[in-house]
Design a protein around this motif. Structure first.
Motif, PDB file in Angstrom:
ATOM      1  N   SER A 118      -4.524 -45.170 -13.915  1.00  0.00           N
ATOM      2  CA  SER A 118      -3.743 -46.407 -13.812  1.00  0.00           C
ATOM      3  C   SER A 118      -4.552 -47.565 -13.256  1.00  0.00           C
ATOM      4  N   GLY A 119      -5.647 -47.262 -12.572  1.00  0.00           N
ATOM      5  CA  GLY A 119      -6.514 -48.322 -12.040  1.00  0.00           C
ATOM      6  C   GLY A 119      -5.802 -49.191 -11.023  1.00  0.00           C
ATOM      7  N   ASP A 120      -5.991 -50.488 -11.176  1.00  0.00           N
ATOM      8  CA  ASP A 120      -5.428 -51.434 -10.201  1.00  0.00           C
ATOM      9  C   ASP A 120      -3.998 -51.849 -10.522  1.00  0.00           C
ATOM     10  N   GLY A 121      -3.384 -51.229 -11.505  1.00  0.00           N
ATOM     11  CA  GLY A 121      -2.001 -51.522 -11.845  1.00  0.00           C
ATOM     12  C   GLY A 121      -1.836 -52.409 -13.057  1.00  0.00           C
ATOM     13  N   THR A 122      -2.934 -52.976 -13.556  1.00  0.00           N
ATOM     14  CA  THR A 122      -2.836 -53.768 -14.783  1.00  0.00           C
ATOM     15  C   THR A 122      -2.754 -52.815 -15.967  1.00  0.00           C
TER      16      THR A 122
END
Length: 195
Positions: free
Chosen positions: A55-59
């Motif tokens: 998911s990473g940083d939510g982007t």
């Protein structure tokens, strides 16, 4: 003397009642502890460990969405397939693992010269399919309750997902736990000790 006999009979009834309660509690606890074998705890741990990377940083870029979808599919397949593994303890005490098929247990490693038991217990049945499907359902309920997943897969539907997730995981847990207890499975898959 009669008072002593009546007192002894009452004490015997009390002990039997206490023993019956203790036996009932023990049976319930042993059945409940078997739920650990059916719920996808290992898969959930793996999912929770890998989700931040996916998911990473939510982007929610197309790449991130694809990674989350791939992670969900792999974990759901893991939940499903692990319900078709079983094991047995050979005469020498060694534990052997295999895949349950309609014809019986097929060992993961061939050419070992071990006689695989030809019990009906090692044949795939309807209960195996039900348990595997319920396990995937439990995993899906927990995975979809994570905002990182729903925000990427269902953007713009946060309000609807919040309403759904208020009760959906609890309902799935109660229904699946009840069905697991009613229809017990005797599989000793990977990570479980064979009898």
């Amino acid at each position: 003397m009669e008072g002593g006999t009546g007192g002894e009979a009452a004490e015997t009834r009390r002990r039997r009642g206490t023993a019956a309660v203790a036996k009932g509690v023990q049976k319930t606890l042993s059945k409940t502890s078997m739920l650990v074998n059916f719920l996808p705890t290992g898969t959930l741990l793996t999912f929770e460990m890998l989700l931040p990377s996916a998911s990473g940083d939510g982007t929610c870029s197309p790449v991130r969405t694809t990674m989350i979808n791939a992670l969900l599919c792999l974990c759901a397949a893991s939940c499903f397939l692990f319900h078709f593994t079983d094991s047995f303890r050979a005469a020498d005490g060694t534990v052997y693992y295999g895949l349950v098929t309609p014809r019986g247990l097929s060992l993961f490693k061939t050419g070992l010269g071990v006689a695989v038991p030809d019990d009906a217990r090692f044949r795939m049945g309807l209960v195996d399919l039900v348990h595997a499907a319920l396990s995937v359902l439990v995993f899906a309920a927990i995975a979809l309750s994570d905002k990182r997943v729903t925000d990427c897969l269902l953007p713009g539907r946060q309000k609807e997902m919040d309403e759904l997730m208020e009760s959906f995981p609890l309902m799935v847990g109660v229904v699946c736990s009840g069905l697991f207890l009613i229809f017990p499975n005797t599989r000793y898959g990977i990570g479980c000790m064979a009898a």
